[in-house]
Design a protein around this motif. Structure first.
Motif, PDB file in Angstrom:
ATOM      1  N   SER A  47       0.835  -1.202   0.000  1.00 45.39           N
ATOM      2  CA  SER A  47       0.000   0.000   0.000  1.00 45.39           C
ATOM      3  C   SER A  47       0.869   1.251   0.000  1.00 45.39           C
ATOM      4  N   THR A  48       1.911   1.245   0.804  1.00 41.96           N
ATOM      5  CA  THR A  48       2.819   2.393   0.868  1.00 41.96           C
ATOM      6  C   THR A  48       3.515   2.603  -0.472  1.00 41.96           C
ATOM      7  N   GLN A  49       3.953   1.513  -1.088  1.00 45.62           N
ATOM      8  CA  GLN A  49       4.595   1.631  -2.404  1.00 45.62           C
ATOM      9  C   GLN A  49       3.621   2.183  -3.437  1.00 45.62           C
ATOM     10  N   SER A  50       2.382   1.747  -3.383  1.00 48.15           N
ATOM     11  CA  SER A  50       1.371   2.229  -4.324  1.00 48.15           C
ATOM     12  C   SER A  50       1.118   3.716  -4.141  1.00 48.15           C
ATOM     13  N   ILE A  51       1.013   4.149  -2.913  1.00 46.93           N
ATOM     14  CA  ILE A  51       0.805   5.574  -2.629  1.00 46.93           C
ATOM     15  C   ILE A  51       1.993   6.383  -3.111  1.00 46.93           C
ATOM     16  N   ASP A  52       3.206   5.887  -2.853  1.00 41.78           N
ATOM     17  CA  ASP A  52       4.414   6.592  -3.277  1.00 41.78           C
ATOM     18  C   ASP A  52       4.479   6.711  -4.798  1.00 41.78           C
ATOM     19  N   LEU A  53       4.152   5.632  -5.481  1.00 41.59           N
ATOM     20  CA  LEU A  53       4.152   5.651  -6.936  1.00 41.59           C
ATOM     21  C   LEU A  53       3.116   6.634  -7.480  1.00 41.59           C
ATOM     22  N   THR A  54       1.934   6.614  -6.908  1.00 36.10           N
ATOM     23  CA  THR A  54       0.868   7.518  -7.348  1.00 36.10           C
ATOM     24  C   THR A  54       1.259   8.974  -7.134  1.00 36.10           C
ATOM     25  N   LEU A  55       1.800   9.277  -5.960  1.00 35.19           N
ATOM     26  CA  LEU A  55       2.216  10.660  -5.695  1.00 35.19           C
ATOM     27  C   LEU A  55       3.348  11.084  -6.622  1.00 35.19           C
ATOM     28  N   GLY A  56       4.261  10.164  -6.910  1.00 35.74           N
ATOM     29  CA  GLY A  56       5.345  10.472  -7.853  1.00 35.74           C
ATOM     30  C   GLY A  56       4.799  10.793  -9.230  1.00 35.74           C
ATOM     31  N   GLN A  57       3.775  10.057  -9.665  1.00 34.21           N
ATOM     32  CA  GLN A  57       3.158  10.321 -10.968  1.00 34.21           C
ATOM     33  C   GLN A  57       2.430  11.664 -10.977  1.00 34.21           C
ATOM     34  N   VAL A  58       1.797  12.007  -9.864  1.00 32.88           N
ATOM     35  CA  VAL A  58       1.127  13.315  -9.766  1.00 32.88           C
ATOM     36  C   VAL A  58       2.159  14.430  -9.870  1.00 32.88           C
ATOM     37  N   VAL A  59       3.271  14.295  -9.183  1.00 32.91           N
ATOM     38  CA  VAL A  59       4.338  15.299  -9.244  1.00 32.91           C
ATOM     39  C   VAL A  59       4.868  15.419 -10.670  1.00 32.91           C
ATOM     40  N   ASP A  60       5.116  14.292 -11.299  1.00 31.37           N
ATOM     41  CA  ASP A  60       5.615  14.325 -12.680  1.00 31.37           C
ATOM     42  C   ASP A  60       4.611  15.007 -13.623  1.00 31.37           C
ATOM     43  N   TYR A  61       3.334  14.712 -13.431  1.00 33.35           N
ATOM     44  CA  TYR A  61       2.299  15.331 -14.265  1.00 33.35           C
ATOM     45  C   TYR A  61       2.316  16.848 -14.118  1.00 33.35           C
ATOM     46  N   TYR A  62       2.377  17.314 -12.885  1.00 28.43           N
ATOM     47  CA  TYR A  62       2.379  18.770 -12.689  1.00 28.43           C
ATOM     48  C   TYR A  62       3.658  19.403 -13.176  1.00 28.43           C
ATOM     49  N   LYS A  63       4.761  18.665 -13.165  1.00 29.04           N
ATOM     50  CA  LYS A  63       6.011  19.199 -13.722  1.00 29.04           C
ATOM     51  C   LYS A  63       5.862  19.396 -15.223  1.00 29.04           C
ATOM     52  N   THR A  64       5.187  18.463 -15.900  1.00 26.46           N
ATOM     53  CA  THR A  64       4.993  18.600 -17.341  1.00 26.46           C
ATOM     54  C   THR A  64       4.102  19.796 -17.669  1.00 26.46           C
ATOM     55  N   LEU A  65       3.250  20.189 -16.753  1.00 27.36           N
ATOM     56  CA  LEU A  65       2.393  21.350 -16.958  1.00 27.36           C
ATOM     57  C   LEU A  65       3.103  22.642 -16.578  1.00 27.36           C
ATOM     58  N   GLY A  66       4.285  22.522 -16.018  1.00 30.54           N
ATOM     59  CA  GLY A  66       5.002  23.711 -15.596  1.00 30.54           C
ATOM     60  C   GLY A  66       4.497  24.278 -14.293  1.00 30.54           C
ATOM     61  N   VAL A  67       3.758  23.467 -13.547  1.00 28.62           N
ATOM     62  CA  VAL A  67       3.220  23.913 -12.269  1.00 28.62           C
ATOM     63  C   VAL A  67       4.173  23.423 -11.177  1.00 28.62           C
ATOM     64  N   GLY A  68       4.490  24.335 -10.291  1.00 25.79           N
ATOM     65  CA  GLY A  68       5.358  23.943  -9.184  1.00 25.79           C
ATOM     66  C   GLY A  68       5.899  25.148  -8.484  1.00 25.79           C
ATOM     67  N   PRO A  69       6.775  24.907  -7.536  1.00 24.39           N
ATOM     68  CA  PRO A  69       7.324  26.042  -6.788  1.00 24.39           C
ATOM     69  C   PRO A  69       8.178  26.934  -7.700  1.00 24.39           C
ATOM     70  N   ALA A  70       8.142  28.185  -7.391  1.00 26.93           N
ATOM     71  CA  ALA A  70       8.861  29.159  -8.220  1.00 26.93           C
ATOM     72  C   ALA A  70      10.334  29.121  -7.959  1.00 26.93           C
TER      73      ALA A  70
END
Length: 70
Positions: A47-70
Motif C-alpha cells: 500500500s505504501t509503495q502504491s501511494i508513493d508511486l501515485t504521488l510520484g506520478q502526480v508530481v511528474d504530471y504537474y512538472k509537465t504542466l510547468g506547475v510547481g514552486p517558483a
C-alpha cells in the motif's frame, strides 16, 4: 481403594491430556498470529509503495504542466 486409585489415575490422565491440548492450541494460535502479522506487514508495504508511486506520478504530471514552486 483400587477404585479410588483408578479414579485418581483417570483424573490425572484427563488433566494431562487437557493441558497438552491447551498447549497445542496456544502454539497453533501463536503461529497463526505470526502468519497474519507477516501478511499485514506485506500488505502495508504494498500500500505504501502504491501511494508513493501515485504521488510520484502526480508530481511528474504537474512538472509537465510547468506547475510547481517558483
Amino acid at each position: 481403594m483400587g477404585a479410588a486409585a483408578l479414579l485418581a489415575a483417570s483424573a490425572v490422565a484427563i488433566g494431562l491430556t487437557i493441558w497438552q491440548l491447551r498447549s497445542d492450541a496456544l502454539n497453533q494460535a501463536r503461529g497463526d498470529a505470526h502468519n497474519i502479522a507477516i501478511v499485514l506487514a506485506r500488505q502495508a508495504t504494498y500500500s505504501t509503495q502504491s501511494i508513493d508511486l501515485t504521488l510520484g506520478q502526480v508530481v511528474d504530471y504537474y512538472k509537465t504542466l510547468g506547475v510547481g514552486p517558483a
